[in-house]
Design a protein around this motif. Structure first.
Motif, PDB file in Angstrom:
ATOM      1  N   GLY A 133       0.379  -7.707   3.155  1.00 15.56           N
ATOM      2  CA  GLY A 133       1.534  -8.714   3.507  1.00 15.56           C
ATOM      3  C   GLY A 133       1.957  -9.237   1.942  1.00 15.56           C
ATOM      4  N   GLY A 134       1.583  -8.636   1.084  1.00 18.90           N
ATOM      5  CA  GLY A 134       1.776  -9.030  -0.486  1.00 18.90           C
ATOM      6  C   GLY A 134       1.388 -10.512  -0.681  1.00 18.90           C
ATOM      7  N   LYS A 186      -6.419  -1.193   6.885  1.00 17.66           N
ATOM      8  CA  LYS A 186      -5.535  -1.323   5.480  1.00 17.66           C
ATOM      9  C   LYS A 186      -4.950  -0.058   5.017  1.00 17.66           C
ATOM     10  CE  LYS A 186      -3.165  -3.250   2.799  1.00 17.66           C
ATOM     11  NZ  LYS A 186      -3.450  -3.711   1.318  1.00 17.66           N
ATOM     12  N   ASN A 190      -1.133   1.005   5.005  1.00 19.38           N
ATOM     13  CA  ASN A 190      -0.381   1.634   3.794  1.00 19.38           C
ATOM     14  C   ASN A 190       0.359   2.857   3.926  1.00 19.38           C
ATOM     15  OD1 ASN A 190      -1.410  -1.037   2.845  1.00 19.38           O
ATOM     16  ND2 ASN A 190      -2.085  -0.136   0.817  1.00 19.38           N
ATOM     17  N   GLU A 193       3.413   2.144   5.372  1.00 21.55           N
ATOM     18  CA  GLU A 193       4.103   1.296   4.438  1.00 21.55           C
ATOM     19  C   GLU A 193       4.759   2.281   3.322  1.00 21.55           C
ATOM     20  OE1 GLU A 193       2.205  -2.158   2.140  1.00 21.55           O
ATOM     21  OE2 GLU A 193       2.373  -0.617   0.384  1.00 21.55           O
ATOM     22  N   TYR A 194       3.839   3.316   3.098  1.00 23.80           N
ATOM     23  CA  TYR A 194       4.517   4.657   2.068  1.00 23.80           C
ATOM     24  C   TYR A 194       5.774   5.164   2.979  1.00 23.80           C
ATOM     25  CZ  TYR A 194       1.162   4.593  -1.794  1.00 23.80           C
ATOM     26  OH  TYR A 194       0.525   4.489  -2.967  1.00 23.80           O
ATOM     27  N   THR A 264      -1.365   2.937  -6.504  1.00 17.06           N
ATOM     28  CA  THR A 264      -2.930   2.372  -6.940  1.00 17.06           C
ATOM     29  C   THR A 264      -3.691   3.027  -5.723  1.00 17.06           C
ATOM     30  OG1 THR A 264      -2.150   0.264  -5.824  1.00 17.06           O
ATOM     31  CG2 THR A 264      -2.227   0.217  -8.035  1.00 17.06           C
TER      32      THR A 264
HETATM   33  C1  6PG Z   1       0.387  -5.218   0.852  1.00 10.70           C
HETATM   34  C2  6PG Z   1       0.562  -3.836   0.314  1.00 10.70           C
HETATM   35  C3  6PG Z   1      -0.191  -4.049  -0.896  1.00 10.70           C
HETATM   36  C4  6PG Z   1      -0.505  -2.577  -1.571  1.00 10.70           C
HETATM   37  C5  6PG Z   1      -0.203  -2.513  -2.895  1.00 10.70           C
HETATM   38  C6  6PG Z   1      -0.394  -1.276  -3.700  1.00 10.70           C
HETATM   39  O1  6PG Z   1       0.263  -5.374   2.194  1.00 10.70           O
HETATM   40  O2  6PG Z   1       0.648  -6.138   0.286  1.00 10.70           O
HETATM   41  O3  6PG Z   1       0.064  -3.007   1.310  1.00 10.70           O
HETATM   42  O4  6PG Z   1      -1.584  -4.361  -0.514  1.00 10.70           O
HETATM   43  O5  6PG Z   1      -1.532  -1.844  -1.250  1.00 10.70           O
HETATM   44  O6  6PG Z   1       1.185  -2.924  -3.294  1.00 10.70           O
HETATM   45  O7  6PG Z   1       0.212  -0.188  -3.165  1.00 10.70           O
HETATM   46  P1  6PG Z   1       0.650   0.966  -4.117  1.00 10.70           P
HETATM   47  O8  6PG Z   1      -0.065   2.142  -3.699  1.00 10.70           O
HETATM   48  O9  6PG Z   1       2.176   1.192  -3.874  1.00 10.70           O
HETATM   49  O10 6PG Z   1       0.389   0.516  -5.466  1.00 10.70           O
END
Ligand code: 6PG
Length: 475
Positions: A133-134, A186, A190, A193-194, A264
């Motif tokens: 959720g940032g 999680k 992600n 999310e990607y 990351t």
């Molecule tokens: C969230 C995101 C966040 C994410 C980072 C790293 O829910 O806030 O999922 O935790 O892991 O933004 O993602 P990257 O791999 O794009 O750096």
């Protein structure tokens, strides 16, 4: 550091190591909920920032442990790997039976599982909690996905509920399964999310380059899509980004952003773990690989000079826009199916019962991938264990068939135009392949036996055979 650390011990006092953006915002969120957080960070600037924000900060791990009454609850919000392990090593000799560590970082779920087992031997509880959720989620309501032992969870749950994102007024946080289940959830988040970020970016680029729409026009489209059935947080923020001007040049912000994207680790873990567990997640792979390609700036610039451009007529936006909207929705559905198959299979390979419908509810409350669409998936979860799989769930199967022509048209058009749309193409290939009875792998199987004697499975009889008709000998 801060003068507000009194000697009386509150039942709701917890420690937090890591006061970066996520840790600090979570601490403020917990503080609003009446939890007293004693924070520490190795970086003096992070400590100072926390104090400026009115948090209690101490200068060392020892001071942090001294400020808590055993059995203590210490949360970690640190980068995965060496940083988390280093702090754990510093904490371990000072922990006593009954203490609990909660890892809120983006740790690899197998590392978390190992830590749960390692600390269990010391009678110290360890929970791995995926936080999505940032920054604003951390501050005002995070998607919190826990994994570990239920005894530790019983103690931690009331604290985490205070920082959790809400749905219909109720905090959404749960123990999703044993060991690394929370961090696996999680990683799956992600993966989705990607995939969604990549699909949105590719559709945006199509709108910009092929339909020739400017930031304001594309913002209006994303705004509209963000209100439709397929609404999502990421669509919403895309419209917001497109509406912003760069404070330094006053040009549309998106025009001054370089196309280079880092990662990351969680996307890479998603791909690696899925493939090792036998699950294809081509949209996540494509999204990750485009990020890798994006890092090569100079080589791309040089090679672009004499690269033959595709030739296409600009389509009528009135006709093209609904097609692109459908293609995007299908790609988002594809990304979610892949993320769920990943979570299901990776959990199964570890022997973890992962509460997937609960996980989706948490994502819907506060994840970066939050969208009303997730409610459909919550209902579809049981299909994951049935022969037709998630893609056979009636609503999904119908939606996929309705949207498929648009994805085919979009990918074909982009190919003719010379526009790379790797995640949309990956979604299309994956859907086509998942709905065929005969794949090109028939030839691959024959070739493997031809040069390596691996044998093939015949379509007309039981058992493995060589191409010369003899049976493969066991062993
Ligand atoms: C969230 C995101 C966040 C994410 C980072 C790293 O829910 O806030 O999922 O935790 O892991 O933004 O993602 P990257 O791999 O794009 O750096």
């Amino acid at each position: 550091m801060s003068g507000s650390l009194s000697s009386s011990v509150s039942p709701e006092r917890v420690g937090l190591v890591g006061l970066g953006r996520i840790g600090r915002n979570l601490a403020l969120n917990l503080k609003d909920g009446g939890v007293e957080v004693v924070g520490f960070d190795h970086a003096p600037e992070a400590l100072a920032h926390a104090v400026r924000d009115g948090l209690i900060a101490v200068p060392s791990i020892e001071a942090l442990l001294d400020a808590l009454a055993p059995p203590r609850l210490v949360m970690l919000a640190l980068p995965a790997g060496a940083a988390t392990e280093g702090v754990l090593q510093a904490l371990l000799p000072r922990l006593v039976a009954g203490d609990i560590i909660v890892d809120l970082g983006n740790a690899h779920f197998d590392d978390t599982a190992e830590r749960v087992r390692r600390l269990r031997a010391r009678e110290v509880g360890f929970l791995g909690v995926g936080v999505a959720g940032g920054e604003s989620g951390a501050r005002y309501g995070a998607a919190l996905m826990a994994g570990g032992e239920s005894s530790a969870w019983a103690r931690v749950a009331p604290v985490l509920r205070k920082a959790a994102a809400r749905l219909d007024g109720r905090p959404q946080v749960a123990l999703l399964g044993p060991e690394g289940s929370g961090h696996l959830a999680k990683v799956a988040h992600n993966a989705a999310e990607y995939a969604e970020m990549a699909a949105i970016a590719e559709i945006y680029t199509f709108l910009e380059r092929i339909l020739d729409l400017g930031p304001e026009e594309t913002a209006r489209l994303f705004d509209r899509w963000a209100r439709d059935d397929g609404a999502s947080y990421l669509l919403e923020i895309t419209a917001n980004i497109l509406r912003r001007d760069d404070p330094l040049t006053q040009r549309p912000l998106i025009e001054v952003v370089l196309d280079r994207v880092e990662h990351t680790g969680t996307g890479l873990w998603a791909v690696q773990a899925a493939q090792a567990a036998g699950v294809a997640v081509p949209q996540v792979t494509a999204a990750l690989e485009l990020r890798l390609i994006s890092r090569e700036q100079e080589g791309r610039r040089r090679r672009s000079r004499d690269w033959p451009r595709g030739t296409v007529e600009r389509p009528d936006p009135n006709e093209a826009v609904p097609v692109l909207e459908n293609a995007l929705l299908l790609a988002r559905i594809g990304g979610l199916v892949q993320a769920l198959e990943l979570a299901h299979e990776v959990a199964r390979s570890r022997g973890w019962r992962l509460a997937l419908a609960r996980m989706l509810r948490i994502w819907r409350a506060g994840g970066i991938v939050r969208s009303p669409l997730l409610q459909r998936f919550e209902q579809a979860v049981p299909e994951l264990s049935r022969p037709g799989g998630l893609l056979f769930e009636p609503w999904l199967a119908r939606r996929i068939r309705e949207l498929l022509p648009s994805l085919r048209r979009t990918v074909a058009f982009a190919a003719r135009a010379g526009l790379p749309v790797p995640s949309l193409s990956a979604c299309l290939f994956w859907l086509e392949a998942r709905h065929q009875t005969s794949l090109p792998t028939r030839m691959t199987a024959a070739q493997r036996d031809y040069f390596g004697g691996h044998g093939v499975v015949r379509a007309d009889r039981q058992g493995r055979y060589h191409l010369d008709g003899t049976r493969v000998q066991a062993g």
